[in-house]
Design an enzyme around this catalytic site. Structure first.
Site, short mmCIF file in Angstrom:
data_model
loop_
_atom_site.label_atom_id
_atom_site.label_comp_id
_atom_site.label_asym_id
_atom_site.label_seq_id
_atom_site.Cartn_x
_atom_site.Cartn_y
_atom_site.Cartn_z
N TRP A 134 0.82 -1.21 0.00
CA TRP A 134 0.00 0.00 0.00
C TRP A 134 0.86 1.26 0.00
O TRP A 134 0.58 2.21 -0.73
CB TRP A 134 -0.99 0.00 1.17
N ASP B 231 -1.34 6.75 6.56
CA ASP B 231 -2.44 5.92 6.08
C ASP B 231 -2.71 4.90 7.18
O ASP B 231 -1.96 3.94 7.37
CB ASP B 231 -2.04 5.21 4.78
N LYS C 264 -12.48 -1.11 6.94
CA LYS C 264 -11.87 -2.16 7.75
C LYS C 264 -12.48 -2.20 9.15
O LYS C 264 -13.01 -3.19 9.58
CB LYS C 264 -10.35 -1.94 7.87
C1 LIG Z 1 -3.60 0.25 4.34
C2 LIG Z 1 -4.42 0.36 3.08
N1 LIG Z 1 -4.24 1.43 2.30
C3 LIG Z 1 -4.95 1.59 1.17
C4 LIG Z 1 -5.87 0.64 0.76
C5 LIG Z 1 -6.67 0.87 -0.51
O1 LIG Z 1 -7.98 1.17 -0.14
P1 LIG Z 1 -9.16 1.46 -1.17
O2 LIG Z 1 -9.46 0.16 -1.83
O3 LIG Z 1 -10.26 1.95 -0.29
O4 LIG Z 1 -8.72 2.50 -2.13
C6 LIG Z 1 -6.08 -0.50 1.54
C7 LIG Z 1 -7.07 -1.51 1.13
O5 LIG Z 1 -7.18 -2.57 1.69
C8 LIG Z 1 -5.33 -0.63 2.73
O6 LIG Z 1 -5.50 -1.70 3.52
#
Ligand SMILES: Cc1ncc(COP(=O)(O)O)c(C=O)c1O
Length: 368
Positions: free
Chosen positions: A94, A178, A202
């Site tokens: 991520w 994040d 989540k």
């Molecule tokens: C830590 C983290 N950042 C970003 C994301 C991406 O999220 P989204 O699908 O809402 O764009 C996720 C998705 O699981 C994540 O766990």
């Protein structure tokens, strides 16, 4: 996983939404976001979030759309100034994606990377690392000085299962976090961060809303030419009601925030997260079949990643668990292995059942 009490409340509100005991004559999926009741609800949700995280008054709370991926772009669009660097710690897929997205908008420096070790640990950001970078990358146009717009970490890497149990402090530029996959699983020192964001899906609600907590002095950094819905100052000015917000997601999030408060707040969420994850890690560490690859100090309390000796056994274990009603244990497609996601609403009994299944499976395997 959402709390059963929240799902029950949603069921009750689907035919007709009741706000503080007063029927609204329509389902929560039908009401106007300009109505008084929804406006009261979004204000209430913001207040609950402020109470839970002790958010200081000089921070705005925004309810945005576009998920965490939206924020991968929104953060550099708003905060990354021309001729400055954004410093990214890449501790998993991520934060890697976030750094690549930011590089579309300006200069990115990777200040920590554990990819070669399959992200089995989380690099730590410190002023020493930043100074070292400054020295080796000094730019003549800045008289030898490297200027930073912000630093970025992903505090829980959902796919690889590492977590920053403490956030870096006293950095020479604002810290962006994040926190999507462990948001509200423990207290956070908001005042040590410039911006925190989390996709709701989540720990706090269904997909559709992304919570952004941003220090007010950062709001006006954005250049004018960015889209209104991605402009933090614009969204703050309109109290997240500039355009139609994801009403249902915000409503469900508001219910979850009340549930967290009623359970005892973030200290209680943390106590439960520690109890669940240590029970599972202890079982993995005691096993001869399963291994948890993440170094102990960086193990995630939300996403417990573990492996068996090979893919065939991984697959057999996931199927064995599914037959016992233990779902979603297959690791993310980019990593493989297994992952048990133990979000706030997961009862300890869920972990007990998984540990029992692991022991049973291991006994069967040892006889093959
Ligand atoms: C830590 C983290 N950042 C970003 C994301 C991406 O999220 P989204 O699908 O809402 O764009 C996720 C998705 O699981 C994540 O766990």
């Amino acid at each position: 996983m959402l709390p059963a009490a929240v799902i029950d409340q949603i069921k009750a509100d689907l035919p007709e939404w009741h706000w503080q005991g007063v029927g609204q004559g329509a389902s929560i999926m039908e009401v106007s976001h300009r109505g008084k009741a929804f406006e009261a609800l979004i204000n209430d949700a913001e207040q609950d979030l402020r109470d839970l995280l002790a958010i200081p008054a000089n921070y705005s709370v925004l309810f945005m759309q576009g998920g965490a991926w939206g924020q991968f772009a929104c953060v550099p669009m708003n905060l990354l100034r021309a001729d400055e660097y954004a410093g990214y710690v890449v501790s998993g897929g991520w934060s890697k994606s976030a750094s690549e997205e930011a590089a579309k908008f300006g200069e990115v420096a990777v200040l920590g990377l554990s990819e070669e070790d399959r992200y089995h640990w989380a690099p730590k950001l410190s002023t020493d690392i930043i100074e070292k970078y400054n020295k080796s990358h000094s730019r003549p146009d800045k008289l030898g000085e490297t200027l930073w717009s912000y630093f970025y970490v992903c505090s829980n890497e959902t796919v690889y299962g590492n977590e920053l149990h403490t956030l870096p402090r006293d950095l020479p530029a604002p810290l962006v976090v994040d926190a999507s996959s462990h948001f509200l699983s423990r207290a956070m020192d908001v005042s040590s961060c410039g911006l925190i964001y989390a996709g709701a899906q989540k720990n706090v609600g269904p997909a559709g809303v992304t919570i952004v907590i941003v220090r007010d002095d950062l709001l006006d950094r954005a250049p004018k030419a960015i889209p209104a819905v991605w402009h933090y100052a614009h969204m703050a000015k309109h109290k997240s009601l500039f355009n139609t917000p994801p009403v249902f997601s915000i409503y469900a999030t508001a219910l979850t925030l009340k549930w967290i408060k009623a359970q005892g707040g973030l200290d209680e969420m943390e106590r439960r997260a520690v109890a669940r994850s240590s029970m599972l890690y202890d079982a993995i560490d005691a096993s001869k079949l399963f291994k948890a690859p993440v170094v102990k100090a960086d193990r995630s309390r939300m996403n417990v990643v573990f492996d068996s000796p090979n893919e065939e056994i991984d697959k057999a274990f996931v199927t064995f668990c599914e037959a016992r009603g233990l779902m979603s244990l297959k690791g993310h497609r980019v990593r493989g292995g297994m992952r048990a996601s133990l979000y706030n609403a997961m009862p300890i009994e869920g972990v007990e059942a998984l540990v029992a299944a692991m022991r049973e499976f291991e006994t069967i395997q040892s006889k093959l």
